[in-house]
Design an enzyme around this catalytic site. Structure first.
Site, PDB file in Angstrom:
ATOM      1  N   HIS A 159      -0.367   0.221   7.706  1.00 26.42           N
ATOM      2  CA  HIS A 159      -1.212   0.370   6.614  1.00 26.42           C
ATOM      3  C   HIS A 159      -1.272   1.715   6.048  1.00 26.42           C
ATOM      4  CE1 HIS A 159      -3.711  -0.617   3.289  1.00 26.42           C
ATOM      5  NE2 HIS A 159      -4.765  -0.031   3.836  1.00 26.42           N
TER       6      HIS A 159
ATOM      7  N   CYS B 115       0.906  -1.253  -0.058  1.00 24.60           N
ATOM      8  CA  CYS B 115       0.144   0.020   0.075  1.00 24.60           C
ATOM      9  C   CYS B 115       0.697   1.181   0.024  1.00 24.60           C
ATOM     10  CB  CYS B 115      -0.906   0.092   1.222  1.00 24.60           C
ATOM     11  SG  CYS B 115      -0.010  -0.330   2.648  1.00 24.60           S
TER      12      CYS B 115
END
Length: 854
Positions: free
Chosen positions: A813, A329
């Site tokens: 994340h 990500c």
């Protein structure tokens, strides 16, 4: 029919190959697009290069190479018939071997769908098709080649065992490592090499706790090799890189085994020196690292991802998601932001056909091609269409694109980005800017929009004299000063409650985050800071010095990183639990640099003496004739296996600008017949300080500066004549020549006027064409304030930010929010939705675009 097929294929037999060990077979994705065997047109695999092409790109490859035979792969997906057994039904296939190693699309539910795989040979240009398998009718070589392609692992699966972390083996010294009881304790910050005082690329020896610098690496990190010297003196085999220690592990090197290794006992070995790395135990969930242990920051995940809200999904051009490849990500968020900037869109998507038409024979290894491919995938809307009830089976195609091919290319050779671990999005952004720079020579460079100059003012505390210098940067890093929190009383009350709960073994209270004004972050950025090991040219000795920084120019797009990560006293990586009141609009004009002020006296323009080890001097030159050469850089290059004399020439001809510059010189000249011959100079003039400091110093040097030095300056965007003038005025010292250029902008017009009379000998150095676009990127007001700087007003509007969830940049994340068409949009891997409450105060990297002066 068998004879007919055999005769038909005879002319093409020399072009049909059987994949060998090491050949990569791209049978899951097109080199130019995101077409796959699941796409409507399927995928064509060249039977010679094993590259894959979608229907609209295979003709280009045929025209460019003349390769006529392709294997056409098509996967047919359909819903199971109503009433079919839902448990354990085996998907039907025409050939069990076809696409055996192609991973199934994760959006499929195996109980609802089944698929059939189809393969056939196609001969161009007539598109003659031969269904497979066809063992009896095809020549044996063709049958073997087809079978090998069908059974070969996909290119990506073949690369996985070659990834950085898969290669690392447990060191033979890990179990029985001897550690000395010498009382050494390593602090969490402030490290420097014990021999040369370097402060980067530092390695902790796990036997005696010595902190020493490494060698120069291809990723740009520097060092003088003292850690290796220490091993040769002591035979202490293992060392850990200091800035890589996280709860998940650390980078460890074995000098004796000469490779990166694993140490299963690294936590014990580090605790011997007071470093506790395992207070936080990690787990994984859906490819994102999470904490098993409850932490006060848990709500951060919900706030940043806007969980609990019914976010409306959006589709079309600019609203395409990027699938998570497993902790990728950081790449997805950076690429989404870059391709929301018009300059990147224009460079790669606007020039799509030209880039594709002129791509090399292996487009998977071409940076421009893969950037154009990703940009088109994100902006075309082709892979972002709203699902239709009548097209249930097609829904899987609308859930983002995969950046596997680009990731494999841009991370190749990089020890961090080539791994499957989570990485720092800010570091990856700088890595991408560097790659764009390196791949834009002679053409428009879209990363120029981030480029700006910082003026650094250093003052000697004893003499009060000053020096002004300018450096290029692409991002400002702002501290988050905890002491400036606007809710200090609330924080103090929370701390009291937390301690009471801890003492009474009660659940902790709801956490309170420090709220820090953005103005306080900017103030901390401009505050004077101490300069470690400052050498005062006025005193000719080390002295106390302070440095302040200002903007010498303002970029078109301003990148701001909030420094949220640090180390606790127990060495556990710690994320500051803060919120920053980030404004939508910024006015930084008050931070513009002013240059030398009235009453200020400059420090003398003298370089500190270079201390060289006596035994590394080349005896082939006498000390009277020997030019100044950074012998430490020479030895770093020599340790890489290059001839010593070639290394000396490389360092000399690049003006002692460091091993990276010298390495580039070596690569450009290693085929020359005199590459390894000793350095010989037609005449050497004593490089006394008077020559460089005097306005007439250039007259002392009759010879032209080295062509390599001129090329380096012109590659930075400076006119050739101005570069020659600067080098002559500073005795060919590149570093001082850069300073001279920045302090003599008024001479550039004169240099340009004389450019027609300048030496026009052809220069075949690859850097020489890079200055062809420099004038168009100078400041709009005509002030040549630096190379390729798009200066303008310092007023900005926020248009994007990247947020991080988790306790460390190496875990957790990332998502990003981008303002498009007047509304905020959240990009969370393949999900793209309208944002309801963009969490601007929890961002990590912010992106501003300049407002017009009107």
């Amino acid at each position: 029919m068998a004879a007919d097929l055999g005769e038909l294929l005879v002319p093409y037999m020399p072009t049909i190959r059987v994949p060998r060990t090491g050949d990569r077979v791209f049978k899951s994705e097109c080199a130019f697009s995101f077409d796959s065997p699941e796409s409507e047109g399927g995928l064509y695999v060249c039977m010679n290069t094993f590259l894959g092409f979608g229907r609209e790109h295979v003709e280009r490859h045929y025209r460019k190479t003349g390769q006529s035979v392709y294997m056409h792969l098509k996967r047919h997906v359909k819903e199971k018939a109503t009433g079919a057994a839902g448990g354990g039904a085996i998907p039907r296939r025409r050939n069990g071997k076809v696409f055996l190693d192609l991973e199934l699309n994760r959006d499929f539910n195996g109980e609802d769908y089944e698929y059939e795989d189809e393969a056939k040979l196609v001969i161009f240009p007539d598109h003659f098709e031969i269904p497979l398998p066809n063992i009896e009718e095809l020549p044996a070589l063709v049958t073997i080649a087809c079978d090998a392609v069908l059974n070969a692992p996909s290119a990506y699966k073949k690369q996985e065992p070659e990834s950085w972390e898969e290669e690392i083996q447990v060191s033979r010294h890990a179990r029985s490592l001897r550690q000395l009881d010498n009382g050494v304790r390593i602090p969490p910050s402030g490290w420097k090499c014990q021999k040369c005082e370097m402060r980067e690329n530092l390695w902790l020896n796990l036997t005696d706790g010595a902190v020493l610098c490494g060698k120069w690496f291809f990723d740009g990190s520097g060092g003088n090799g003292h850690a290796l010297e220490h091993y040769r003196e002591t035979n202490y085999p293992l060392a850990v890189k200091l800035d890589t220690i996280t709860p998940d592990g650390a980078d460890i090197y074995s000098f004796e085994e000469e490779e990166a290794v694993l140490d299963p006992h690294v936590s014990e070995h580090l605790s011997h020196f007071g470093i506790d790395m395992l207070q936080m135990q990690k787990g994984t969930e859906n490819g994102h690292h999470t904490d098993n242990k409850p932490r006060p920051r848990v709500s951060e995940w919900e706030v940043i991802q806007e969980s609990g809200m019914k976010l409306k999904e959006v589709y079309g051009s600019g609203y395409t998601g990027i699938k998570n490849l497993g902790s990728s990500c950081y790449l997805s968020t950076v690429m989404q932001v870059l391709f929301s900037i018009p300059d990147f869109q224009r460079m790669y998507v606007g020039n799509l056909q030209r880039i594709f038409d002129y791509s090399p024979l292996d487009p998977t290894q071409d940076f421009a091609t893969q950037m154009a491919k990703l940009g088109h995938g994100l902006l075309s809307g082709q892979y972002s269409k709203p699902p239709m009830k009548s097209e249930l089976i097609e829904q899987h195609q609308q859930k983002g694109i995969s950046a596997r091919m680009l990731k494999a290319l841009v991370s190749r050779g990089h020890p961090e980005f080539s791994s499957n671990r989570q990485q720092d999005a800010h570091e990856f952004l700088l890595h991408m800017i560097n790659l764009v720079e390196r791949n834009s020579a002679g053409s428009e460079n879209p990363s120029d929009v981030f480029r700006f100059l910082v003026e650094e003012r250093v003052q000697c505390c004893q003499t009060r004299r000053v020096r002004y210098t300018k450096r290029v940067d692409y991002c400002i890093q702002l501290p988050a000063p905890f002491e400036a929190a606007s809710n200090r009383e609330e924080l103090l009350a929370y701390e009291v409650k937390r301690k009471e709960a801890e003492e009474n073994m009660r659940p902790p209270p709801e956490p309170v985050r420090a709220r820090i004004p953005f103005t306080a972050c900017l103030q901390a950025f401009t505050e004077p800071e101490n300069v470690p090991d400052f050498w005062s040219s006025a005193l000719q000795a080390k002295s106390a010095g302070v440095k302040t920084s200002r903007f010498a120019s303002f970029p078109e797009y301003l990148v701001v990183q909030i420094k949220k990560f640090t180390f606790g006293v127990d060495w556990v990586p710690k994320k500051l639990d803060v919120v920053i009141d980030v404004p939508d609009f910024l006015d930084l004009n008050r931070l513009r640099a002013t240059g030398l002020q009235a009453g200020e006296e400059e420090l003398p323009d003298l370089m500190p003496p270079i201390v060289l080890p006596e035994d590394t001097r080349d005896n082939s030159m006498s000390s009277l004739d020997s030019p100044e050469i950074d012998e430490a850089a020479v030895m770093q290059l020599a340790e890489m296996g290059f001839p010593l004399e070639a290394c000396r020439k490389a360092v000399y001809y690049t003006g002692n600008m460091g091993p990276e510059m010298a390495f580039n010189w070596i690569i450009a000249h290693m085929e020359e017949p005199d590459f390894a011959e000793p350095l010989t100079l037609p005449s050497m003039i004593d490089p006394g300080p008077s020559a460089g400091d005097s306005p007439t110093g250039a007259a002392l040097l009759g010879n032209s500066p080295p062509e390599e030095s001129i090329a380096i300056l012109t590659s930075m965007g400076f006119p050739r004549t101005h570069s020659i003038h600067a080098l002559k005025a500073t005795n060919n010292n590149l570093e001082r020549a850069l300073d001279w250029i920045f302090t003599h902008p008024e001479e550039e017009e004169e240099s340009d006027a004389l450019s027609d009379m300048a030496d026009t000998e052809p220069n075949d150095n690859a850097f020489s064409n890079a200055n062809s676009h420099s004038d168009s990127t100078l400041s709009p007001d005509g002030d040549a304030s630096g190379p390729r700087v798009k200066d303008g007003p310092g007023r900005y509007e926020l248009f994007a930010f990247i947020s991080h969830m988790g306790a460390s940049t190496m875990s957790g994340h990332y998502v990003c929010h981008i303002k498009k068409e007047g509304r905020w949009v959240i990009y969370n891997d393949h999900k793209v939705c309208l944002s309801e409450r963009p969490p601007k105060d929890l961002g990590y990297v912010y992106f501003y675009h300049r407002l017009s002066s009107s």
